[in-house]
Design an enzyme around this catalytic site. Sequence first.
Site, PDB file in Angstrom:
ATOM      1  CD  GLU A  31      -2.843   0.571   2.555  1.00 45.80           C
ATOM      2  OE1 GLU A  31      -3.471   1.856   2.845  1.00 45.80           O
ATOM      3  OE2 GLU A  31      -2.724  -0.264   3.353  1.00 45.80           O
ATOM      4  NE  ARG A 262       3.056  -8.410  11.117  1.00 41.61           N
ATOM      5  CZ  ARG A 262       2.806  -7.736  10.193  1.00 41.61           C
ATOM      6  NH1 ARG A 262       1.914  -8.166   9.345  1.00 41.61           N
ATOM      7  NH2 ARG A 262       3.118  -6.378  10.005  1.00 41.61           N
ATOM      8  CE  LYS A 272       3.376   0.102   5.116  1.00 41.87           C
ATOM      9  NZ  LYS A 272       2.265  -0.015   4.447  1.00 41.87           N
TER      10      LYS A 272
END
Length: 590
Positions: A31, A262, A272
Amino acid sequence: MPAANFLRAIIAEDNRSGKYGGRVVTRFPPEPNGYLHYGHSKSIILNFGLAAENGGQCNLRFDDTNPATEDVEFESSIAEAVRWLGFDWGTHRYHASDYYDRLYEFAEWFIEHDLAYVESSTADEMRALRGTLTEAGTPSRYRSRSVAENMDLFRRMKAGEFPDGAHVLRLKIDLASPNINMRDPAIYRIRHASHHRTGDKWCIYPLYDYTHCISDALEGITHSICTLEFQDHRPLYDWVLARLAEGGKLPPPLPQQYEFARLNLTHVVLSKRKLIQLVEHGDVDGWDDPRMPTLVGARRRGFTPEGFRIFAERIGVSKSDSWIDFSVLEDCMREDLNARAERRMAVLDPVKLVIDNYPAGEEESCFAPNHPQRPEQGKRALPFSRELWIERDDYQEDAPQGYFRLAPGAEVRLRFAYIVRCVGAEKDADGNVVAVHCTYDPATRSGTSGADARKVRGNIHWISAAHAVPAQVRLYDRLFAAPFPGMKRPLGTAADGVIAAEGARATVVAGDLDDDEVPETAERSWLDDLNPDSKRVITAYVEPSLGGAAPGEVFQFERHGYFVADLRDHAPGKPVFNRTVTLKDSWAQR
Ligand code: ATP
Ligand code: MG
């Protein structure tokens, strides 16, 4: 031979069975709402790596369905980071927004087949009707709208007749499903916002789950690899594609989603949302601060793409969450840097060494190999003279047992030069050593036959004081002092090393994927765990050749570690070096 893992096994099996006619097409779908972090490197190396190993293709796809948060600047930084890691998407650079027309056409198809309806309840009402993990959802009064009414409302949503939030388009799947993602998920919302690529063409935007699977199918993706929090979304992924394939809207074979754990790394945060806070609070000096676990920060720190690839291979991929100790990443960087970095001398905490029997005003050159294992990289000259800089802790007046460096009466070799015998030290009024004195033995010059005549245990580095170049050196260390910032210990973890955290994954509520997936046993703020000593700036003396280093060039400063000429601030006549990593891991001993 790359190590086996479950994804390599699946692909090998698909190639064997001919499921995709031998094609392997993956994608990396960021993204464009921030800078990539270390965690993304795992996904990039996995997706591009699996494609490359199989002669396939990996697409770079910007998942730009959220008009409010996206930015062209982030896109170029993301593309640059992927290229920096050594990967190339060729002509396959796409945007989810490339598919807005197709996504809209498919949405009308779902309405036409009574598989989607316009929901006009408020967000609160929808939440109340959604049910819980144990109770089924309840249909709203809009679920039974006719196809004609749904089509009319959806087209008017697109035409801009309604304000944000007035309606959403929902798939009609199963309100009783135990999987909340299948309880008529919303696939379109009204958003009167300009998009950085499509401008004001749209005021309705498709949501992630609907967009992602269709984008994969339209690009001919075979293996759609994502992180574990999407596992509960896989039935929806499959449902959407299966309906469109049945309706002849998409050709088989359909892409298949696979999930992997992850990357969770100790002593940093990989989210983020949190990284933005560090930048905004001024806890770090921007996104590319060498302490930041971003890829731009890694580059400035002197971490290398090869080091990240060694790391990805070493940690492997698994289907359960785990934590990796920061030292594992550092070791991988050392492994790569040791092979490539030229050796140099730098004195970080200088004190004078005076060679009493060396003539004042005289100088000579000593020669040091640039790389001990690579003679083809040649040697460089080090000027040698009567006054040198050495490390302050290479002299001790009262040397303890086992201390083989300078002490009154002790002998050491000055690396690549002579053996010297310490005769004492000068001190100031406060008792601080201001100069160490010694005599040298001219017969012991390195590289001559006399060099090995006498053995000494200590071997220290030095720089000729008259020739030394002052340099700013930034000693970076772990960004967070605590291994799990803000958490005592993530649920179900072992004490140290590579930490397994089976079952630590929280249930992710649909539409809320940006928060951390690992639950915090909230004790204190994660910001309280910042390491106050993560950056120390000193003035050091470096050998003359380092004044001409190119920004980004990495070196091993002998006995200290790996250092990189800073990409922003290093300049001729104004050398600035960042410590990438020490030679050995000493964190655990502190
Ligand atoms: P963040 O949670 O930091 O905001 P994100 O998941 O929102 O990250 P995206 O840009 O949506 O970031 O992710 C792009 C790809 O990178 C996705 O496929 C995502 O699963 C993957 N990814 C993100 N974080 C990690 C991580 N820590 N380890 C491995 N892959 C990751
Ligand atoms: Mg995301």
